[in-house]
Design an enzyme around this catalytic site. Structure first.
Site, PDB file in Angstrom:
ATOM      1  N   THR A 121       2.476 -48.357 -53.818  1.00  0.00           N
ATOM      2  CA  THR A 121       2.542 -46.996 -54.372  1.00  0.00           C
ATOM      3  C   THR A 121       3.272 -47.064 -55.707  1.00  0.00           C
ATOM      4  O   THR A 121       4.453 -47.439 -55.756  1.00  0.00           O
ATOM      5  CB  THR A 121       3.287 -46.070 -53.400  1.00  0.00           C
ATOM      6  OG1 THR A 121       2.607 -46.128 -52.145  1.00  0.00           O
ATOM      7  CG2 THR A 121       3.329 -44.643 -53.916  1.00  0.00           C
ATOM      8  N   GLU A 151      -2.590 -47.174 -50.662  1.00  0.00           N
ATOM      9  CA  GLU A 151      -2.658 -47.343 -49.205  1.00  0.00           C
ATOM     10  C   GLU A 151      -2.069 -46.110 -48.525  1.00  0.00           C
ATOM     11  O   GLU A 151      -1.057 -45.585 -48.966  1.00  0.00           O
ATOM     12  CB  GLU A 151      -1.860 -48.603 -48.823  1.00  0.00           C
ATOM     13  CG  GLU A 151      -1.789 -48.866 -47.343  1.00  0.00           C
ATOM     14  CD  GLU A 151      -3.175 -48.933 -46.716  1.00  0.00           C
ATOM     15  OE1 GLU A 151      -3.990 -49.744 -47.151  1.00  0.00           O
ATOM     16  OE2 GLU A 151      -3.444 -48.144 -45.780  1.00  0.00           O
ATOM     17  N   PHE A 152      -2.713 -45.692 -47.434  1.00  0.00           N
ATOM     18  CA  PHE A 152      -2.268 -44.480 -46.735  1.00  0.00           C
ATOM     19  C   PHE A 152      -1.824 -44.756 -45.293  1.00  0.00           C
ATOM     20  O   PHE A 152      -1.652 -43.820 -44.520  1.00  0.00           O
ATOM     21  CB  PHE A 152      -3.395 -43.436 -46.739  1.00  0.00           C
ATOM     22  CG  PHE A 152      -3.779 -42.993 -48.127  1.00  0.00           C
ATOM     23  CD1 PHE A 152      -3.074 -41.979 -48.775  1.00  0.00           C
ATOM     24  CD2 PHE A 152      -4.819 -43.611 -48.811  1.00  0.00           C
ATOM     25  CE1 PHE A 152      -3.412 -41.580 -50.067  1.00  0.00           C
ATOM     26  CE2 PHE A 152      -5.164 -43.216 -50.098  1.00  0.00           C
ATOM     27  CZ  PHE A 152      -4.462 -42.201 -50.730  1.00  0.00           C
ATOM     28  N   LYS A 204      -2.247 -40.563 -54.347  1.00  0.00           N
ATOM     29  CA  LYS A 204      -1.286 -41.113 -53.376  1.00  0.00           C
ATOM     30  C   LYS A 204      -0.003 -40.272 -53.333  1.00  0.00           C
ATOM     31  O   LYS A 204       0.464 -39.850 -52.276  1.00  0.00           O
ATOM     32  CB  LYS A 204      -0.973 -42.574 -53.730  1.00  0.00           C
ATOM     33  CG  LYS A 204       0.134 -43.202 -52.904  1.00  0.00           C
ATOM     34  CD  LYS A 204      -0.205 -43.276 -51.427  1.00  0.00           C
ATOM     35  CE  LYS A 204       1.019 -43.643 -50.605  1.00  0.00           C
ATOM     36  NZ  LYS A 204       0.785 -43.654 -49.180  1.00  0.00           N
ATOM     37  N   ALA A 252       8.847 -29.399 -36.205  1.00  0.00           N
ATOM     38  CA  ALA A 252      10.193 -29.317 -36.785  1.00  0.00           C
ATOM     39  C   ALA A 252      11.087 -30.385 -36.163  1.00  0.00           C
ATOM     40  O   ALA A 252      10.875 -30.818 -35.031  1.00  0.00           O
ATOM     41  CB  ALA A 252      10.771 -27.925 -36.537  1.00  0.00           C
ATOM     42  N   CYS A 260       8.537 -44.226 -47.347  1.00  0.00           N
ATOM     43  CA  CYS A 260       7.570 -43.606 -48.268  1.00  0.00           C
ATOM     44  C   CYS A 260       7.936 -42.195 -48.714  1.00  0.00           C
ATOM     45  O   CYS A 260       8.138 -41.964 -49.903  1.00  0.00           O
ATOM     46  CB  CYS A 260       6.186 -43.608 -47.638  1.00  0.00           C
ATOM     47  SG  CYS A 260       5.529 -45.283 -47.494  1.00  0.00           S
ATOM     48  N   ARG A 327      14.494 -47.646 -42.903  1.00  0.00           N
ATOM     49  CA  ARG A 327      14.655 -47.107 -44.256  1.00  0.00           C
ATOM     50  C   ARG A 327      14.618 -45.579 -44.209  1.00  0.00           C
ATOM     51  O   ARG A 327      13.674 -44.989 -43.731  1.00  0.00           O
ATOM     52  CB  ARG A 327      13.562 -47.659 -45.186  1.00  0.00           C
ATOM     53  CG  ARG A 327      13.773 -49.143 -45.495  1.00  0.00           C
ATOM     54  CD  ARG A 327      12.671 -49.717 -46.360  1.00  0.00           C
ATOM     55  NE  ARG A 327      11.442 -49.965 -45.622  1.00  0.00           N
ATOM     56  CZ  ARG A 327      10.375 -50.577 -46.133  1.00  0.00           C
ATOM     57  NH1 ARG A 327      10.393 -51.015 -47.371  1.00  0.00           N
ATOM     58  NH2 ARG A 327       9.285 -50.777 -45.402  1.00  0.00           N
TER      59      ARG A 327
HETATM   60  P1  NAD Z   1       8.077 -54.165 -47.778  1.00  0.00           P
HETATM   61  O1  NAD Z   1       9.399 -54.011 -48.407  1.00  0.00           O
HETATM   62  O2  NAD Z   1       7.946 -54.133 -46.294  1.00  0.00           O
HETATM   63  O3  NAD Z   1       7.407 -55.531 -48.285  1.00  0.00           O
HETATM   64  C1  NAD Z   1       7.355 -55.930 -49.605  1.00  0.00           C
HETATM   65  C2  NAD Z   1       7.211 -57.450 -49.639  1.00  0.00           C
HETATM   66  O4  NAD Z   1       6.965 -57.885 -50.977  1.00  0.00           O
HETATM   67  C3  NAD Z   1       8.470 -58.194 -49.172  1.00  0.00           C
HETATM   68  O5  NAD Z   1       8.116 -59.102 -48.158  1.00  0.00           O
HETATM   69  C4  NAD Z   1       8.949 -58.922 -50.441  1.00  0.00           C
HETATM   70  O6  NAD Z   1       9.580 -60.151 -50.162  1.00  0.00           O
HETATM   71  C5  NAD Z   1       7.636 -59.115 -51.175  1.00  0.00           C
HETATM   72  N1  NAD Z   1       7.762 -59.369 -52.619  1.00  0.00           N
HETATM   73  C6  NAD Z   1       8.551 -58.751 -53.526  1.00  0.00           C
HETATM   74  N2  NAD Z   1       8.324 -59.255 -54.764  1.00  0.00           N
HETATM   75  C7  NAD Z   1       7.367 -60.193 -54.639  1.00  0.00           C
HETATM   76  C8  NAD Z   1       6.683 -61.060 -55.568  1.00  0.00           C
HETATM   77  N3  NAD Z   1       6.921 -61.009 -56.865  1.00  0.00           N
HETATM   78  N4  NAD Z   1       5.766 -61.902 -55.074  1.00  0.00           N
HETATM   79  C9  NAD Z   1       5.492 -61.944 -53.764  1.00  0.00           C
HETATM   80  N5  NAD Z   1       6.089 -61.153 -52.836  1.00  0.00           N
HETATM   81  C10 NAD Z   1       7.016 -60.283 -53.277  1.00  0.00           C
HETATM   82  O7  NAD Z   1       7.160 -53.043 -48.432  1.00  0.00           O
HETATM   83  P2  NAD Z   1       6.012 -52.171 -47.725  1.00  0.00           P
HETATM   84  O8  NAD Z   1       6.610 -51.169 -46.817  1.00  0.00           O
HETATM   85  O9  NAD Z   1       4.948 -53.079 -47.222  1.00  0.00           O
HETATM   86  O10 NAD Z   1       5.473 -51.362 -49.008  1.00  0.00           O
HETATM   87  C11 NAD Z   1       4.798 -52.022 -50.053  1.00  0.00           C
HETATM   88  C12 NAD Z   1       4.244 -50.966 -50.984  1.00  0.00           C
HETATM   89  O11 NAD Z   1       3.279 -50.144 -50.282  1.00  0.00           O
HETATM   90  C13 NAD Z   1       5.285 -49.955 -51.510  1.00  0.00           C
HETATM   91  O12 NAD Z   1       4.929 -49.579 -52.811  1.00  0.00           O
HETATM   92  C14 NAD Z   1       5.150 -48.781 -50.570  1.00  0.00           C
HETATM   93  O13 NAD Z   1       5.556 -47.578 -51.164  1.00  0.00           O
HETATM   94  C15 NAD Z   1       3.665 -48.778 -50.301  1.00  0.00           C
HETATM   95  N6  NAD Z   1       3.290 -48.185 -49.012  1.00  0.00           N
HETATM   96  C16 NAD Z   1       4.042 -48.401 -47.913  1.00  0.00           C
HETATM   97  C17 NAD Z   1       3.653 -47.847 -46.698  1.00  0.00           C
HETATM   98  C18 NAD Z   1       4.501 -48.056 -45.470  1.00  0.00           C
HETATM   99  O14 NAD Z   1       4.298 -47.308 -44.512  1.00  0.00           O
HETATM  100  N7  NAD Z   1       5.405 -49.011 -45.437  1.00  0.00           N
HETATM  101  C19 NAD Z   1       2.482 -47.089 -46.617  1.00  0.00           C
HETATM  102  C20 NAD Z   1       1.710 -46.900 -47.764  1.00  0.00           C
HETATM  103  C21 NAD Z   1       2.129 -47.460 -48.968  1.00  0.00           C
END
Ligand code: NAD
Length: 436
Positions: A121, A151-152, A204, A252, A260, A327
């Protein structure tokens, strides 16, 4: 097609495994070595239903591989998904350093055309920045496209959501890239919407902000309902039958959390501020959420006669059931609030562990619900895990010192709990049940 997924968190690992499940050849890369080792040993680094089984299956089928050598990984791939984190900075803006680092690595190791897909995101205009970062890192000019594909998925049902999404959004300036993206998703039965990268990025944020708005609307309305002896859960049922409103996200509670909603709302507010456009509704959404837990803790404190030196059992740490993600979980500020009030706290969660930043000899994590509630003055239900909904509440009642039950998720039946002898208080769902 060789797919490389960069960043193996909740989104990257789930995305990679769902592509593997659709017979695509996937390589997963992460800068966290421990994470790679754990994945190679078939141990998911976090809890998500069904993930462990799928990881095992595709490690054995060799449909997925995990590596840490960026150069080799980029060279051997044709489509690269960026799934790294975009955490919030103190000013609310999204920290793009991980996106930039990954984009620069791709640029420096590119050996031919690559389709780069931003799944993280990211703020509006990041697609252009990624193009710039890749371009700047190239030693010699190599053709590439950057597509925004937000991603959703929801934690707790991430695999299901990835395999059965409501829609796929493809933000692309290039027809070639958009067609390639459509072919990647051609096994999924859902609408595919092709739009500009900026619009995809906005979709998003706008989606998350709207869902959070529904929650905060109901949470604020719950404060009025609490005063007026109206059951907010009944109001939600009545509202949700209207198809224009829909029944989801009307429950509620003590507020939303997770990686997120809070972060994405702050990031969108930051963007609006930069653009000198006011998003006043969203500012209130955030404010209601930040104050919701304290609003109800305050009401419950009066019922209990103060939190000082009372033993409080906290059921649930994770921000929602079926995940170990802490988180922005409301349980954490609630614990801090109670510690500041000199409570003695015992916590339980089926999977999540108390973070080490909460360091006090007045708090302890227990392995069983029974040990958590034993001799407690009050129970606060913070996460609506199924285990808690199905728990033997008569037994829990018998183990407690006092009989206060504060249901922060309106997950239990107020009448049943009152019949069991609890002084039950939820979020504007039980005011009529207050014992004489
Ligand atoms: P996360 O923190 O669980 O995972 C991120 C991963 O990226 C970590 O394992 C980290 O070590 C790795 N990383 C960081 N820098 C890197 C690099 N340069 N090269 C390789 N790996 C690297 O994050 P997440 O929850 O999976 O979210 C990822 C993205 O997706 C965010 O932008 C988030 O907002 C978005 N998103 C998350 C969700 C959710 O429910 N978690 C849903 C939709 C979108």
């Amino acid at each position: 097609m060789n797919i490389l997924v960069i960043g193996l968190g909740y989104v990257g690992l789930t995305t990679g495994l769902s592509f593997a499940e659709q017979d695509m050849q996937v390589t997963g890369l992460d800068t966290n070595q421990e994470r790679i080792q754990s994945l190679l040993a078939s141990k998911p680094p976090f809890y998500e239903p069904g993930l462990a089984e799928l990881l095992d299956k595709h490690l054995q089928s060799k449909q997925i591989a995990f590596v840490s050598d960026m150069k080799q990984a980029v060279e051997h791939s044709d489509t690269i998904f960026l799934c790294v984190g975009t955490p919030p900075q103190p000013d609310g803006s999204a920290d793009l350093q991980y996106i930039q680092a990954a984009a620069s690595s791709i640029g420096s190791y590119m050996n031919g055309y690559k389709l780069i897909v931003i799944k993280s995101t990211v703020p509006i205009y990041t697609n252009q920045k990624v193009r710039q970062w890749v371009h700047e890192a190239q030693a010699t000019s190599v053709d590439f496209d950057v597509v925004s594909n937000p991603e959703f998925l929801r934690e707790g049902s991430a695999l299901h959501d990835t395999m059965y999404p409501d829609r796929i959004i493809i933000g692309s300036e290039s027809t070639r890239a958009a067609e390639a993206m459509k072919s990647i998703y051609n096994k999924l039965a859902c609408p595919i919407i092709v739009t500009s990268p900026n619009t995809a990025e906005m979709i998003k944020y706008a989606s998350n902000a709207f869902l959070a708005t529904k929650i905060s609307y109901m949470n604020e309305l719950a404060r009025l309902c609490e005063k007026m002896d109206i059951n907010i859960s009944d109001v939600a049922v009545g509202m949700g039958q209207d198809h224009r409103i829909g029944g989801y996200f009307l429950q509620a509670g003590i507020g939303y959390g997770g990686s997120c909603f809070p972060k994405d709302i702050q990031a969108l507010l930051y963007t609006a501020e930069q653009e000198k456009a006011e998003l006043s509704i969203l500012a209130q959404v955030s404010l209601v959420n930040r104050t919701q837990y304290a609003y109800f803790l305050n009401i419950w404190e009066q019922k209990l006669g103060g939190y000082a030196n009372k033993t409080i059992a906290i059921l649930g740490l994770s921000f929602k059931p079926n995940t170990d993600d802490l988180r922005e979980a409301p349980s954490i500020p609630i614990i801090r609030y109670l510690l500041a009030k000199q409570s003695v706290i015992r916590v339980h969660d089926p999977i999540a562990n108390l973070p080490s930043i909460i360091d006090s000899d007045r708090i302890q994590q227990m392995n069983s619900i029974e040990d958590t509630v034993a001799h407690a003055d009050a129970v606060i239900l913070c996460t609506e895990w199924e285990q808690y909904k199905q728990a033997d509440w008569a037994h829990i009642r018998s183990l407690m010192e006092q009989r206060y039950l504060f249901d922060g998720r309106n997950a239990l039946h107020p009448e049943q709990m009152a019949e069991l002898g609890f002084q039950y208080y939820g979020i504007a769902n039980a005011s009529q049940l207050e014992p004489e």
